[in-house]
Write a protein that holds these residues in place. Structure first.
Motif, PDB file in Angstrom:
ATOM      1  N   ILE A  20      33.606  37.589  31.281  1.00  0.00           N
ATOM      2  CA  ILE A  20      34.170  38.586  31.523  1.00  0.00           C
ATOM      3  C   ILE A  20      34.905  38.381  32.903  1.00  0.00           C
ATOM      4  O   ILE A  20      36.305  38.626  33.004  1.00  0.00           O
ATOM      5  CB  ILE A  20      33.283  39.674  31.748  1.00  0.00           C
ATOM      6  CG1 ILE A  20      32.951  40.264  30.061  1.00  0.00           C
ATOM      7  CG2 ILE A  20      34.020  41.046  32.617  1.00  0.00           C
ATOM      8  CD1 ILE A  20      31.803  41.302  30.334  1.00  0.00           C
ATOM      9  N   ARG A  21      34.278  37.435  33.615  1.00  0.00           N
ATOM     10  CA  ARG A  21      34.815  37.147  35.106  1.00  0.00           C
ATOM     11  C   ARG A  21      36.344  36.378  34.821  1.00  0.00           C
ATOM     12  O   ARG A  21      37.206  36.449  35.351  1.00  0.00           O
ATOM     13  CB  ARG A  21      33.956  36.669  35.911  1.00  0.00           C
ATOM     14  CG  ARG A  21      34.413  36.276  37.402  1.00  0.00           C
ATOM     15  CD  ARG A  21      33.475  35.619  38.156  1.00  0.00           C
ATOM     16  NE  ARG A  21      32.144  36.375  38.474  1.00  0.00           N
ATOM     17  CZ  ARG A  21      32.027  37.449  39.316  1.00  0.00           C
ATOM     18  NH1 ARG A  21      33.061  37.576  40.049  1.00  0.00           N
ATOM     19  NH2 ARG A  21      31.062  38.139  39.104  1.00  0.00           N
ATOM     20  N   VAL A  24      39.140  38.349  33.422  1.00  0.00           N
ATOM     21  CA  VAL A  24      39.720  39.008  34.573  1.00  0.00           C
ATOM     22  C   VAL A  24      40.622  37.985  35.274  1.00  0.00           C
ATOM     23  O   VAL A  24      41.643  38.467  35.630  1.00  0.00           O
ATOM     24  CB  VAL A  24      38.614  39.900  35.322  1.00  0.00           C
ATOM     25  CG1 VAL A  24      39.511  40.166  36.366  1.00  0.00           C
ATOM     26  CG2 VAL A  24      38.145  40.752  34.608  1.00  0.00           C
ATOM     27  N   GLU A  25      39.982  37.069  35.854  1.00  0.00           N
ATOM     28  CA  GLU A  25      40.833  36.133  36.716  1.00  0.00           C
ATOM     29  C   GLU A  25      41.764  35.236  35.828  1.00  0.00           C
ATOM     30  O   GLU A  25      42.972  35.206  36.747  1.00  0.00           O
ATOM     31  CB  GLU A  25      39.703  34.972  37.403  1.00  0.00           C
ATOM     32  CG  GLU A  25      38.620  35.687  38.386  1.00  0.00           C
ATOM     33  CD  GLU A  25      37.715  34.424  38.514  1.00  0.00           C
ATOM     34  OE1 GLU A  25      37.493  33.325  38.202  1.00  0.00           O
ATOM     35  OE2 GLU A  25      36.974  35.039  39.646  1.00  0.00           O
ATOM     36  N   GLN A  28      44.532  38.471  35.864  1.00  0.00           N
ATOM     37  CA  GLN A  28      44.667  39.460  37.138  1.00  0.00           C
ATOM     38  C   GLN A  28      46.232  39.614  37.737  1.00  0.00           C
ATOM     39  O   GLN A  28      46.771  40.518  38.083  1.00  0.00           O
ATOM     40  CB  GLN A  28      43.471  39.607  37.931  1.00  0.00           C
ATOM     41  CG  GLN A  28      43.447  38.221  38.703  1.00  0.00           C
ATOM     42  CD  GLN A  28      42.078  38.266  39.821  1.00  0.00           C
ATOM     43  OE1 GLN A  28      41.420  39.012  39.471  1.00  0.00           O
ATOM     44  NE2 GLN A  28      42.161  37.128  40.420  1.00  0.00           N
ATOM     45  N   GLY A  29      46.500  38.121  38.033  1.00  0.00           N
ATOM     46  CA  GLY A  29      47.586  38.271  38.813  1.00  0.00           C
ATOM     47  C   GLY A  29      49.038  38.802  38.045  1.00  0.00           C
ATOM     48  O   GLY A  29      49.530  39.637  38.515  1.00  0.00           O
ATOM     49  N   GLU A  30      49.140  38.495  36.527  1.00  0.00           N
ATOM     50  CA  GLU A  30      50.038  39.150  35.925  1.00  0.00           C
ATOM     51  C   GLU A  30      49.758  40.618  35.685  1.00  0.00           C
ATOM     52  O   GLU A  30      50.900  41.352  35.978  1.00  0.00           O
ATOM     53  CB  GLU A  30      50.250  38.435  34.557  1.00  0.00           C
ATOM     54  CG  GLU A  30      51.219  37.406  34.475  1.00  0.00           C
ATOM     55  CD  GLU A  30      51.229  36.611  33.113  1.00  0.00           C
ATOM     56  OE1 GLU A  30      52.066  37.086  32.247  1.00  0.00           O
ATOM     57  OE2 GLU A  30      50.271  35.959  32.816  1.00  0.00           O
TER      58      GLU A  30
END
Ligand SMILES: [Zn+2]
Lengths: 185, 219
Positions: A20-21, A24-25, A28-30
């Motif tokens: 899950i992490r 997300v990582e 997340q930027g986009e």
């Protein structure tokens, strides 16, 4: 479709916290970048992006693993931003915020033109702005935008056309384009 | 190319047809109005993509934790919903069984009601009778008889108390248990007392019972 994406999604569905992490990582930027661009305010954009991720994980089982993951995720982000903008538009204080933008002095440089275009986009309907940003800034094809916004391609083309007209009109009012400049058809 | 043509071509250029740029530039060189339109279109087609925004590590942590919490809650909700659905299904299965064991037969009710209509019951050939009421009687045997008997006497009791409370409805004849042979003859005049109808129905039904199960080996 990336095998890596499919494998990551499978792990997420088994509630693996590391997976899950990782997901997300990876996006997340986009996602946050798009939210900031569409929503405007950084703090609001962070809240919207958080909700985007909640929705992504809630509907992971609906993702068609034969199709790429990134556009699917971005479509969820677009949709969430659209809902947020539609709700924010109903709040009267937002209209006051945006009206404050109109008193900035005009200038003629390229950078200023870009700034004026972005300010002009603040005043158009949220769905016009989303279509514009996705098409002109993100380079997404009509089909992607149509799917993300759940509208026919023809509607997206109309929105985009109206958005350009509105931006052009605004630039004319702000003196960025002279009255001599021709209209779009 | 004239100016309206130019405007149309600018739309196509904005839609992604980059090859039109040269043609547009040719006209724009001679037309100031169109030149401005082209400069604007150039700016639009070269807009930079939104820069990926690097969130603070705390934000990432917040998102991950909220996702984990959300998934945990949804899993719990699913478990509760499943348990609830399973209990409902179990209840739906068990209740009829419980009812079956405590009230062996509900079928005599319609049989009694059917026969209780205060109209003459035509004589029926003996052979056709078992098909009307034999099934339930054979299946539930003594328990069925007992239940029917209870039902009949309860109906009689209620009818008597009703008649006692409403003098205007008092029947012309005193309630009595007519022999089955009188069925249909006494049912034509005046208000038929409910108690008599019930008893008649019950007697008639009893009369229809076969002497032994050997007569219908198929049942
Ligand atoms: Zn021209």
């Amino acid at each position: 479709m990336s095998v890596d994406d499919a494998r990551l999604v499978k792990r997420c569905q088994r509630d693996d916290p590391e997976a899950i992490r990782e997901l997300v990582e990876r996006f997340q930027g986009e996602v946050l970048g798009l939210c900031v661009r569409l929503v405007g305010d950084r703090h609001e954009a962070e809240d919207v992006a958080q909700e985007v991720f909640l929705r992504i994980f809630r509907s992971l089982h609906r993702w068609d693993s034969t199709r790429p993951l990134r556009p699917w995720i971005m479509a969820i982000a677009v949709n969430r931003c659209r809902t947020f903008l539609a709700q924010r538009r109903k709040r009267p204080e937002t209209l006051e915020d945006l009206s404050g933008v109109a008193v900035r002095p005009s200038s003629t440089g390229d950078r200023e033109l870009l700034q004026e275009i972005r300010l002009a986009l603040e005043d158009v309907r949220p769905e016009y702005r989303i279509a514009f940003v996705l098409f002109h800034e993100q380079g997404r094809p009509y089909e992607f935008i149509a799917e993300a916004l759940r509208r026919p391609v023809g509607t997206i083309k109309t929105w985009l056309h109206r958005c350009r007209q509105a931006v052009l009109e605004r630039l004319r009012q702000r003196g960025m384009i002279s009255e001599v400049g021709h209209e779009l058809p | 190319m004239n100016c309206p043509d130019f405007a149309h071509k600018v739309e196509e250029y904005l839609d992604g047809c980059k090859a039109l740029r040269t043609v547009l530039a040719d006209h724009a060189a001679e037309c100031p109005g169109c030149r401005e339109l082209l400069a604007w279109a150039d700016r639009i087609v070269s807009l930079p993509p939104p820069e990926p925004t690097t969130p603070a590590p705390e934000w990432t942590e917040r998102v991950v934790q909220s996702v984990l919490r959300d998934r945990r809650m949804r899993r719990q909700r699913r478990t509760v919903a499943f348990a609830l659905a399973a209990s409902l299904v179990l209840a739906a299965l068990i209740l009829p069984i419980l009812r079956w064991t405590t009230t062996p037969d509900a079928n005599p009710t319609p049989v009694v009601a059917e026969n209780a209509k205060p109209q003459p019951i035509p004589e029926q050939p003996r052979e056709s009778v078992p098909e009307l009421s034999l099934g339930p009687a054979l299946r539930f045997g003594p328990a069925s008889l007992e239940a029917t008997r209870n039902l009949a006497s309860e109906a009689a009791r209620q009818a008597t108390s009703l008649a006692a409370g409403a003098p205007g409805l008092r029947p012309k004849a005193e309630p009595r248990a007519d022999p089955v042979a009188d069925l249909g003859r006494n049912a034509t005049g005046g208000l038929e007392p409910v108690v008599r109808s019930t008893r008649r129905a019950f007697d008639a039904w009893l009369d229809l019972l076969p002497v032994s199960t050997d007569e219908k080996p198929g049942l």
